[in-house]
Design a protein around this motif. Structure first.
Motif, PDB file in Angstrom:
ATOM      1  N   ASP A   1       0.841  -1.192   0.000  1.00  0.00           N
ATOM      2  CA  ASP A   1       0.000   0.000   0.000  1.00  0.00           C
ATOM      3  C   ASP A   1       0.885   1.255   0.000  1.00  0.00           C
ATOM      4  OD1 ASP A   1      -1.369   2.249   1.778  1.00  0.00           O
ATOM      5  OD2 ASP A   1      -2.968   1.051   0.860  1.00  0.00           O
ATOM      6  N   PRO A   2       0.557   2.265  -0.799  1.00  0.00           N
ATOM      7  CA  PRO A   2       1.393   3.469  -0.878  1.00  0.00           C
ATOM      8  C   PRO A   2       1.604   4.173   0.469  1.00  0.00           C
ATOM      9  CG  PRO A   2      -0.188   3.441  -2.677  1.00  0.00           C
ATOM     10  CD  PRO A   2      -0.540   2.295  -1.773  1.00  0.00           C
ATOM     11  N   ARG A   3       0.613   4.143   1.331  1.00  0.00           N
ATOM     12  CA  ARG A   3       0.784   4.808   2.634  1.00  0.00           C
ATOM     13  C   ARG A   3       1.797   4.056   3.497  1.00  0.00           C
ATOM     14  NH1 ARG A   3      -3.506   7.962   6.309  1.00  0.00           N
ATOM     15  NH2 ARG A   3      -2.118   8.299   8.057  1.00  0.00           N
ATOM     16  N   LEU A   4       1.730   2.716   3.483  1.00  0.00           N
ATOM     17  CA  LEU A   4       2.731   1.937   4.214  1.00  0.00           C
ATOM     18  C   LEU A   4       4.116   2.177   3.626  1.00  0.00           C
ATOM     19  CD1 LEU A   4       0.868  -1.460   4.778  1.00  0.00           C
ATOM     20  CD2 LEU A   4       1.390   0.305   6.490  1.00  0.00           C
ATOM     21  N   GLN A   5       4.179   2.253   2.308  1.00  0.00           N
ATOM     22  CA  GLN A   5       5.449   2.531   1.630  1.00  0.00           C
ATOM     23  C   GLN A   5       6.026   3.867   2.099  1.00  0.00           C
ATOM     24  OE1 GLN A   5       7.043   0.511  -0.760  1.00  0.00           O
ATOM     25  NE2 GLN A   5       8.728   1.946  -0.692  1.00  0.00           N
ATOM     26  N   ALA A   6       5.177   4.873   2.210  1.00  0.00           N
ATOM     27  CA  ALA A   6       5.632   6.210   2.574  1.00  0.00           C
ATOM     28  C   ALA A   6       6.003   6.332   4.050  1.00  0.00           C
ATOM     29  CB  ALA A   6       4.547   7.233   2.231  1.00  0.00           C
ATOM     30  N   ASP A   7       5.287   5.625   4.925  1.00  0.00           N
ATOM     31  CA  ASP A   7       5.442   5.799   6.376  1.00  0.00           C
ATOM     32  C   ASP A   7       6.467   4.877   7.010  1.00  0.00           C
ATOM     33  OD1 ASP A   7       3.443   7.696   6.223  1.00  0.00           O
ATOM     34  OD2 ASP A   7       1.887   6.411   7.080  1.00  0.00           O
TER      35      ASP A   7
ATOM     36  N   ILE B   1      -7.838   2.712   7.915  1.00  0.00           N
ATOM     37  CA  ILE B   1      -7.344   3.670   6.923  1.00  0.00           C
ATOM     38  C   ILE B   1      -6.620   2.937   5.806  1.00  0.00           C
ATOM     39  CG2 ILE B   1      -5.763   5.606   6.544  1.00  0.00           C
ATOM     40  CD1 ILE B   1      -6.474   6.528   9.407  1.00  0.00           C
ATOM     41  N   VAL B   2      -5.669   2.081   6.165  1.00  0.00           N
ATOM     42  CA  VAL B   2      -4.959   1.250   5.188  1.00  0.00           C
ATOM     43  C   VAL B   2      -5.586  -0.133   5.242  1.00  0.00           C
ATOM     44  CG1 VAL B   2      -2.755   0.212   4.562  1.00  0.00           C
ATOM     45  CG2 VAL B   2      -2.823   2.566   5.413  1.00  0.00           C
TER      46      VAL B   2
ATOM     47  N   TRP C   1      -1.873   5.331  17.215  1.00  0.00           N
ATOM     48  CA  TRP C   1      -2.427   5.591  15.892  1.00  0.00           C
ATOM     49  C   TRP C   1      -3.136   6.933  15.872  1.00  0.00           C
ATOM     50  CZ3 TRP C   1      -2.988   0.931  18.487  1.00  0.00           C
ATOM     51  CH2 TRP C   1      -2.211  -0.108  17.978  1.00  0.00           C
TER      52      TRP C   1
END
Length: 138
Positions: A9-15, A89-90, A112
């Motif tokens: 997931d892009p958010r996991l990738q970013a965070d 959210i994700v 969170w």
């Protein structure tokens, strides 16, 4: 569900930052220096809930979460372990492994959504990644 179709997931990738790959999960470090915090992501496409995994993979997921918790505690001692698979959210299945201390930035509430993440300084990130890799690979 093949590993070749797996996409983070892009958010996991970013965070987060990739630490190591275990047999089922990628172990990722949340880039928030306020908390010792790992995220385990099973490398299987289309997973949303733990119950989406077959029983043998569920058992492996918990074994890997247990390993991550022990390693995290050995390099960043804490008083309380928080495990979570929220997914509000994700949606992609992922497990948070978070070490907590009384008086930390979110104590006693959940981490969170609490405040803004404080990214690791580059040298601290490199040091923490090395500690985790050394402990998880051996």
């Amino acid at each position: 569900m093949s590993e070749t179709a797996f996409m983070l997931d892009p958010r996991l990738q970013a965070d987060t930052r990739h630490v190591v790959s275990l047999p089922l999960c990628d172990v990722r470090l949340m880039n928030d220096a306020r908390f010792p915090w790992l995220v385990l992501v099973p490398r299987r496409a289309g997973l949303v809930e733990i119950c989406d995994l077959p029983a043998d993979a569920q058992a492996l997921l918990w074994q890997e979460a247990n390993l991550a918790a022990h390693v995290l505690r050995s390099i960043a001692p804490f008083e309380k372990l928080n495990l979570g698979a929220l997914g509000n959210i994700v949606r992609q299945l992922h497990i948070h492994v978070v070490g907590r201390r009384e008086g930390d930035a979110a104590w006693p509430g959940p981490v969170w959504g609490h405040g803004r993440a404080e990214p690791y300084a580059p040298d601290a990130l490199e040091r923490r990644m090395g500690q985790l890799q050394d402990a998880l690979v051996t």
